[in-house]
Design a protein around this motif. Sequence first.
Motif, PDB file in Angstrom:
ATOM      1  N   PHE A   7       0.832  -1.008   0.143  1.00  0.00           N
ATOM      2  CA  PHE A   7       0.086  -0.174   0.012  1.00  0.00           C
ATOM      3  C   PHE A   7       0.899   1.092  -0.134  1.00  0.00           C
ATOM      4  CE2 PHE A   7      -2.392  -3.458   2.101  1.00  0.00           C
ATOM      5  CZ  PHE A   7      -3.596  -3.359   1.380  1.00  0.00           C
ATOM      6  N   ASP A  53      -1.929  -3.237  -3.868  1.00  0.00           N
ATOM      7  CA  ASP A  53      -3.293  -2.771  -3.766  1.00  0.00           C
ATOM      8  C   ASP A  53      -3.525  -1.767  -4.967  1.00  0.00           C
ATOM      9  OD1 ASP A  53      -5.773  -2.610  -1.973  1.00  0.00           O
ATOM     10  OD2 ASP A  53      -5.127  -0.539  -2.160  1.00  0.00           O
ATOM     11  N   CYS A 111      -6.181   1.271  -6.036  1.00  0.00           N
ATOM     12  CA  CYS A 111      -7.276   1.926  -5.480  1.00  0.00           C
ATOM     13  C   CYS A 111      -6.744   3.350  -5.391  1.00  0.00           C
ATOM     14  CB  CYS A 111      -7.536   1.473  -3.875  1.00  0.00           C
ATOM     15  SG  CYS A 111      -9.009   2.211  -3.419  1.00  0.00           S
ATOM     16  N   CYS A 120      -7.915   5.604  -3.041  1.00  0.00           N
ATOM     17  CA  CYS A 120      -8.099   6.518  -1.815  1.00  0.00           C
ATOM     18  C   CYS A 120      -6.975   6.838  -1.184  1.00  0.00           C
ATOM     19  CB  CYS A 120      -9.038   5.738  -0.609  1.00  0.00           C
ATOM     20  SG  CYS A 120      -8.188   4.132  -0.171  1.00  0.00           S
ATOM     21  N   GLU A 121      -5.750   6.165  -1.367  1.00  0.00           N
ATOM     22  CA  GLU A 121      -4.791   6.795  -0.869  1.00  0.00           C
ATOM     23  C   GLU A 121      -4.095   7.984  -1.805  1.00  0.00           C
ATOM     24  OE1 GLU A 121      -4.866   2.973  -0.986  1.00  0.00           O
ATOM     25  OE2 GLU A 121      -2.962   2.608  -0.676  1.00  0.00           O
ATOM     26  N   TYR A 140     -10.558  -7.809  -4.826  1.00  0.00           N
ATOM     27  CA  TYR A 140     -11.280  -7.876  -3.750  1.00  0.00           C
ATOM     28  C   TYR A 140     -12.582  -7.949  -3.978  1.00  0.00           C
ATOM     29  CZ  TYR A 140      -7.300  -5.275  -1.142  1.00  0.00           C
ATOM     30  OH  TYR A 140      -6.101  -4.875  -0.282  1.00  0.00           O
ATOM     31  N   TYR A 189     -11.827  -1.169   9.155  1.00  0.00           N
ATOM     32  CA  TYR A 189     -10.919  -0.431   8.552  1.00  0.00           C
ATOM     33  C   TYR A 189     -10.332   0.645   9.177  1.00  0.00           C
ATOM     34  CZ  TYR A 189     -13.187  -3.138   4.869  1.00  0.00           C
ATOM     35  OH  TYR A 189     -14.036  -3.896   4.045  1.00  0.00           O
ATOM     36  N   PHE A 236      -6.223   1.314   9.413  1.00  0.00           N
ATOM     37  CA  PHE A 236      -5.726   1.326   8.285  1.00  0.00           C
ATOM     38  C   PHE A 236      -5.820   2.615   7.593  1.00  0.00           C
ATOM     39  CE2 PHE A 236      -6.059   1.362   3.650  1.00  0.00           C
ATOM     40  CZ  PHE A 236      -5.101   0.520   3.198  1.00  0.00           C
ATOM     41  N   ARG A 282     -18.009   5.163   2.597  1.00  0.00           N
ATOM     42  CA  ARG A 282     -17.721   4.576   1.263  1.00  0.00           C
ATOM     43  C   ARG A 282     -19.125   3.740   1.000  1.00  0.00           C
ATOM     44  NH1 ARG A 282     -12.582   6.078   0.951  1.00  0.00           N
ATOM     45  NH2 ARG A 282     -11.051   5.339   2.303  1.00  0.00           N
ATOM     46  N   GLN A 329     -18.969   0.189  -1.425  1.00  0.00           N
ATOM     47  CA  GLN A 329     -18.543  -1.042  -0.735  1.00  0.00           C
ATOM     48  C   GLN A 329     -20.100  -1.456  -0.194  1.00  0.00           C
ATOM     49  OE1 GLN A 329     -15.913   0.302   2.322  1.00  0.00           O
ATOM     50  NE2 GLN A 329     -14.096   0.535   0.902  1.00  0.00           N
ATOM     51  N   LYS A 336     -13.533  -9.473   2.225  1.00  0.00           N
ATOM     52  CA  LYS A 336     -12.862  -8.558   3.393  1.00  0.00           C
ATOM     53  C   LYS A 336     -13.898  -7.841   4.034  1.00  0.00           C
ATOM     54  CE  LYS A 336     -10.311  -4.585   3.271  1.00  0.00           C
ATOM     55  NZ  LYS A 336      -9.508  -3.556   2.287  1.00  0.00           N
ATOM     56  N   TYR A 367      -9.211 -11.338   3.956  1.00  0.00           N
ATOM     57  CA  TYR A 367      -8.430 -10.242   4.706  1.00  0.00           C
ATOM     58  C   TYR A 367      -8.873  -9.758   5.918  1.00  0.00           C
ATOM     59  CZ  TYR A 367      -5.549  -5.768   4.216  1.00  0.00           C
ATOM     60  OH  TYR A 367      -4.474  -4.923   4.209  1.00  0.00           O
ATOM     61  N   VAL A 394      -8.355  -7.916   8.767  1.00  0.00           N
ATOM     62  CA  VAL A 394      -7.909  -6.287   8.442  1.00  0.00           C
ATOM     63  C   VAL A 394      -7.590  -5.682   9.934  1.00  0.00           C
ATOM     64  CG1 VAL A 394      -9.637  -6.173   6.507  1.00  0.00           C
ATOM     65  CG2 VAL A 394     -10.374  -5.688   9.091  1.00  0.00           C
ATOM     66  N   TYR A 427      -2.072  -8.937   9.183  1.00  0.00           N
ATOM     67  CA  TYR A 427      -0.826  -8.281   9.861  1.00  0.00           C
ATOM     68  C   TYR A 427      -0.059  -9.065  10.828  1.00  0.00           C
ATOM     69  CZ  TYR A 427      -3.327  -4.382   7.493  1.00  0.00           C
ATOM     70  OH  TYR A 427      -4.010  -3.539   6.506  1.00  0.00           O
TER      71      TYR A 427
HETATM   72  C1  PBG Z   1      -8.549   0.625   0.054  1.00  0.00           C
HETATM   73  C2  PBG Z   1      -8.464  -0.396   1.134  1.00  0.00           C
HETATM   74  C3  PBG Z   1      -8.804  -0.301   2.630  1.00  0.00           C
HETATM   75  C4  PBG Z   1      -8.168  -1.647   3.148  1.00  0.00           C
HETATM   76  C5  PBG Z   1      -7.520  -2.169   2.109  1.00  0.00           C
HETATM   77  N1  PBG Z   1      -7.431  -1.397   0.844  1.00  0.00           N
HETATM   78  C6  PBG Z   1      -9.342   0.880   3.343  1.00  0.00           C
HETATM   79  C7  PBG Z   1     -10.853   0.915   2.927  1.00  0.00           C
HETATM   80  O1  PBG Z   1     -11.370   0.559   1.906  1.00  0.00           O
HETATM   81  O2  PBG Z   1     -11.369   2.095   3.440  1.00  0.00           O
HETATM   82  C8  PBG Z   1      -8.348  -1.738   4.400  1.00  0.00           C
HETATM   83  C9  PBG Z   1      -7.272  -2.605   5.000  1.00  0.00           C
HETATM   84  C10 PBG Z   1      -7.327  -2.941   6.567  1.00  0.00           C
HETATM   85  O3  PBG Z   1      -8.127  -2.353   7.238  1.00  0.00           O
HETATM   86  O4  PBG Z   1      -6.658  -3.545   6.920  1.00  0.00           O
HETATM   87  N2  PBG Z   1      -7.415   0.876  -0.592  1.00  0.00           N
END
Ligand code: PBG
Length: 319
Positions: A76, A115, A117, A119-120, A189, A198, A201, A214, A218, A245, A268, A270, A310
């Motif tokens: 990530f 990953d 996505c 969002c980061e 996913y 989450y 994270f 989300r 989601q 997940k 996952y 999480v 983890y």
């Molecule tokens: C989104 C993503 C998330 C996690 C993995 N990929 C967060 C989200 O959807 O808000 C969460 C993983 C975790 O909580 O360990 N890129």
Amino acid sequence: MNIRPRRLRRTPAIRDMVRETALSPKDFIAPLFVKHGQGIKDPIPSMPGQFQFSPDTVTEEVRELHSLSVPAVILFGLPDSKDPTGTRSFADDGVVQRAVSEIKEKVPEVLVFTDVCLCEYTDHGHCGILKEGEVDNDATLEVLALQAISHAKAGADFVAPSDMMDGRVAAIRWELDEAGFHKTGILSYAVKYSSGFYGPFREAADSAPQFGDRAGYQMDPANALEALKEASLDVDEGADMIMVKPALSYLDIIRRVRDQCVLPLAAYNVSGEYAMVKAAQERGWIDGNRVMMETLISIKRAGADLILTYFAKEAAALL
Ligand code: PBG
């Protein structure tokens, strides 16, 4: 005749012989966070034992995981800057791209998942491109495909889209093939719930949405049939492996997806699931190692072939 099930529990040797589920370091995919810089190993407060790494230190961590027989990691990224469309997600000199090449150069035996996505990488923290205050599905697909290609170019073995846009597996598969990356796999996913688990994270990856939540993309935690629909769509779109997940509140979903689908299934475990165990352990309320192993075995027993966790390093060291 007396039926006495306890006969099979009498000694460790007997219990070992009849145990139905086995856990191995080979089951684990270790999630790792990377940011720009050198020599960085910053602790993540809500996830004791987890760190934000730079590409050089993450490579050392991967080497250690490899020495413990953990075969795979998932990366990530924390980019150096964010913008509305997440352009740093597909930059050739992006942090994930750099970390992938360094890992693949120095520890080529370890499988690298990335990953995929936004969002980061977006300044608003949503997993896609916004139009009129909503995440626009089809505009997002293009950027996700660019990101996947840039990860493949850096050497990723599998890309793992976690955004929950419709049609993204097909779009990414198509674009990867067009660009000549037919060997790069997709771990989708497929079944990702809108979850409170989450929380840690989002601190670790600096990816919390700046407004709203989300739930528009989601899944609703109340739904199970929808999980089967999402899983079969991603199979049809060309995923190589799929994921459920989070894991622990969704063990029933893992089982149902396992029963319907023939692809390798990942789950996952999480950040919130990890943090709860660590917090209770720190207070002396539970035996952390024991709960860790019980958690992981439950996910495997429910039907997962692979576990993103983890705990990978700690559990592998005990196995
Ligand atoms: C989104 C993503 C998330 C996690 C993995 N990929 C967060 C989200 O959807 O808000 C969460 C993983 C975790 O909580 O360990 N890129």
